[in-house]
Scaffold this motif. Structure first.
Motif, PDB file in Angstrom:
ATOM      1  N   ILE A 121      12.289  -5.914  25.753  1.00 29.78           N
ATOM      2  CA  ILE A 121      12.150  -4.475  25.608  1.00 29.78           C
ATOM      3  C   ILE A 121      13.454  -3.812  26.046  1.00 29.78           C
ATOM      4  O   ILE A 121      14.156  -4.309  26.920  1.00 29.78           O
ATOM      5  CB  ILE A 121      10.980  -3.974  26.489  1.00 29.78           C
ATOM      6  N   VAL A 122      13.778  -2.684  25.455  1.00 24.75           N
ATOM      7  CA  VAL A 122      14.894  -1.876  25.955  1.00 24.75           C
ATOM      8  C   VAL A 122      14.345  -1.010  27.093  1.00 24.75           C
ATOM      9  O   VAL A 122      13.720   0.018  26.868  1.00 24.75           O
ATOM     10  CB  VAL A 122      15.501  -0.996  24.856  1.00 24.75           C
ATOM     11  N   PHE A 123      14.559  -1.460  28.311  1.00 27.13           N
ATOM     12  CA  PHE A 123      14.075  -0.722  29.477  1.00 27.13           C
ATOM     13  C   PHE A 123      15.037   0.413  29.829  1.00 27.13           C
ATOM     14  O   PHE A 123      16.259   0.297  29.616  1.00 27.13           O
ATOM     15  CB  PHE A 123      13.956  -1.653  30.684  1.00 27.13           C
ATOM     16  N   PRO A 124      14.533   1.506  30.400  1.00 22.93           N
ATOM     17  CA  PRO A 124      15.428   2.600  30.789  1.00 22.93           C
ATOM     18  C   PRO A 124      16.521   2.179  31.753  1.00 22.93           C
ATOM     19  O   PRO A 124      17.592   2.788  31.778  1.00 22.93           O
ATOM     20  CB  PRO A 124      14.468   3.603  31.451  1.00 22.93           C
ATOM     21  N   GLY A 125      16.259   1.147  32.555  1.00 25.69           N
ATOM     22  CA  GLY A 125      17.271   0.703  33.507  1.00 25.69           C
ATOM     23  C   GLY A 125      18.389  -0.106  32.892  1.00 25.69           C
ATOM     24  O   GLY A 125      19.406  -0.354  33.559  1.00 25.69           O
ATOM     25  N   PHE A 126      18.232  -0.552  31.646  1.00 30.24           N
ATOM     26  CA  PHE A 126      19.253  -1.386  31.018  1.00 30.24           C
ATOM     27  C   PHE A 126      20.478  -0.540  30.650  1.00 30.24           C
ATOM     28  O   PHE A 126      20.446   0.686  30.666  1.00 30.24           O
ATOM     29  CB  PHE A 126      18.682  -2.084  29.792  1.00 30.24           C
ATOM     30  N   THR A 127      21.557  -1.211  30.285  1.00 21.96           N
ATOM     31  CA  THR A 127      22.835  -0.523  30.130  1.00 21.96           C
ATOM     32  C   THR A 127      22.939   0.278  28.836  1.00 21.96           C
ATOM     33  O   THR A 127      23.466   1.395  28.830  1.00 21.96           O
ATOM     34  CB  THR A 127      23.991  -1.541  30.191  1.00 21.96           C
TER      35      THR A 127
END
Length: 479
Positions: A121-127
């Motif tokens: 998943i593209v998490f909000p914490g990812f870059t």
């Protein structure tokens, strides 16, 4: 000898190990986090360099560093460190636990290429969503971005002059083809970047560059010391504690909480919110459930009641069945399995009998239930956990480790006194890069004891976990 530098959220740690991997010296320097708005979390990269210099000077004061052959790096993942064409920092680094980019993350995640290519998943914490947020909200600054580095890789740039990343950390950006272990041009283009904005990639045990001569002289090292690729904090910790083969796992009770299982195959299941990343060693991957606030939640509570966290946990005595009071540890959202940036923490079912001890137990139990969520998600992907080791500051609490063992139904091994975390794993990776050694040196440390689950309490923990899940669903429904 070999040095490991671990850039943590609250401090930078360095360890010096010898040829037998015995720790000869260690040093730390504190770091602060800025939270200018709700859900924001930032650090000044200049503080990382000052902390690294302080740690190296402290190590030099404690030991002769002239025999050092290699340095390995570890650090907190996902941070967006943005540099211009002259390698000047453009803004404070947006950290891993920053959730401002939740809308951008949802938009990227709606593009099926991201899950298909990255396995996550593209998490909000990812870059990647952080860069999308900068593009949407700081367009003039975004136009100046020439290079995007992860936190430890900015430290590497200062140490070596080389813009390099390694696979385990790069896998947490949402730009890496995790199966092929390379940047994906299409995903970069989706955030208005190209491969030219990214560092080159190496494996964690490979040489990424050599220490700059002026720094070597400043710290009493010989010229030509190599700097290994290193690893993201959890992958480096796994190398440090010997979790490098399928079936081995660790639970980390640090600022965040992590349930990390090594794998010899790439087997993603993005929908479960389990992280599937490259490991720090070639040809290996890992599955990981992540809790954003573990010891961080305990420390937050300790601050509220004006007590040390260790004193609070020391008051609890033997493990007992969970109380009616519930604590949801979602102080800044949650990752596995919820992928929910908006949810926030909560105490539930307080009454006149609720005292400080009951609240302390509820906090530890709430984080334990969050680990059970991650465990269930990992198992649902087919991940095998045959051996579980506890690391991190929270592992010093017998009560907490016993609660987790009972909730998961697995014995948990506790290493002997010593640091086998990110800095030690980074030093091992530095040793591999300097000597050409492989995974065979990443052995598990000697264990001090094993904490067994209490089968008489297993049903009570299962029932409490079910109430915890229902409480989350109710809280989400009211949001």
């Amino acid at each position: 000898m070999y040095i490991g530098l671990d850039l943590g959220t609250s401090g930078l740690k360095g360890v010096l190990i010898d040829e037998t991997q015995a720790i000869r010296a260690e040093a730390t320097a504190p770091l602060d986090v800025s939270r200018p708005h709700d859900g924001w979390s930032e650090q000044d990269p200049a503080a990382w360099l000052a902390a690294a210099d302080r740690v190296m000077q402290d190590l030099r004061a404690k030991a002769d560093l002239s025999g050092v052959r290699g340095i390995g790096l570890s650090g907190h993942m996902h941070g967006a460190t943005l540099l211009d064409a002259g390698h000047q920092v453009l803004r404070p680094c947006i950290l891993w636990n920053d959730t401002r980019s939740h809308k951008e993350a949802a938009a990227l995640d709606a593009d099926p290429r991201f899950r298909a290519v990255t396995g996550n998943i593209v998490f909000p914490g990812f870059t990647a969503p952080k860069l999308a947020w900068v593009c949407n909200n700081e367009l003039d600054l975004f136009a100046k971005v020439a290079l995007v580095l992860l936190p430890k890789d900015y430290l590497r740039l200062w140490l070596t002059g080389e813009a390099v990343a390694e696979m385990s950390d790069a896998a947490g950006t949402s730009w890496l083809d995790t199966g092929r272990r390379d940047w994906d041009d299409g995903l970069l283009e989706a955030t208005h970047l190209t491969r030219s904005n990214m560092p080159r990639l190496v494996e964690g045990c490979e040489v990424s560059g050599t220490l700059r001569p002026e720094l070597a002289s400043q710290w009493g090292l010989q010229q030509g010391v190599v700097v290994a690729g290193g690893g993201g904090d959890n992958a480096a910790s796994a190398v440090g504690v010997g979790v490098v083969r399928a079936g081995d796992a660790f639970v980390s009770l640090g600022t965040s909480g992590v349930l990390f299982a090594a794998s010899d195959a790439y087997q993603p299941d993005a929908a479960s919110a389990v992280h599937t990343f490259c490991h720090a060693l070639p040809g290996t991957w890992h599955q990981m459930g992540v809790i954003l606030a573990a010891a961080d939640a305990l420390n937050w509570y300790a601050g509220l009641v004006d007590r040390k966290a260790s004193d609070l946990t020391g008051e609890l005595g033997d493990l007992r069945e969970p109380g009616r009071t519930l604590f949801l540890p979602y102080l800044g959202g949650e990752r596995t399995p919820h992928n929910d940036a908006a949810v926030r923490g909560s105490f539930l079912h307080l009454d006149h009998a609720t005292d400080r001890t009951a609240l302390t137990r509820a906090v530890l139990e709430g984080i334990t239930h969050a680990f059970r969520d991650s465990f269930d998600a990992l198992v649902s992907t087919g991940t095998r956990i045959d051996r579980l080791i506890a690391v991190g500051g929270g592992s010093r609490s017998e009560y907490w480790v016993k609660a987790i063992a009972t909730s998961l139904g697995l014995p948990i091994e506790i290493p002997v006194a010593g640091d086998f975390g990110g800095a030690f794993g980074a030093a091992r990776l530095g040793m591999m890069a300097a000597t050409g050694a492989g995974a065979e040196i990443a052995t598990a440390p000697q264990m001090a004891r094993t904490v067994d689950p209490d089968p008489t309490l297993t049903p009570a923990f299962a029932e409490a976990h079910a109430r915890y899940r229902d409480a989350y669903l109710a809280l989400k429904g009211r949001a």
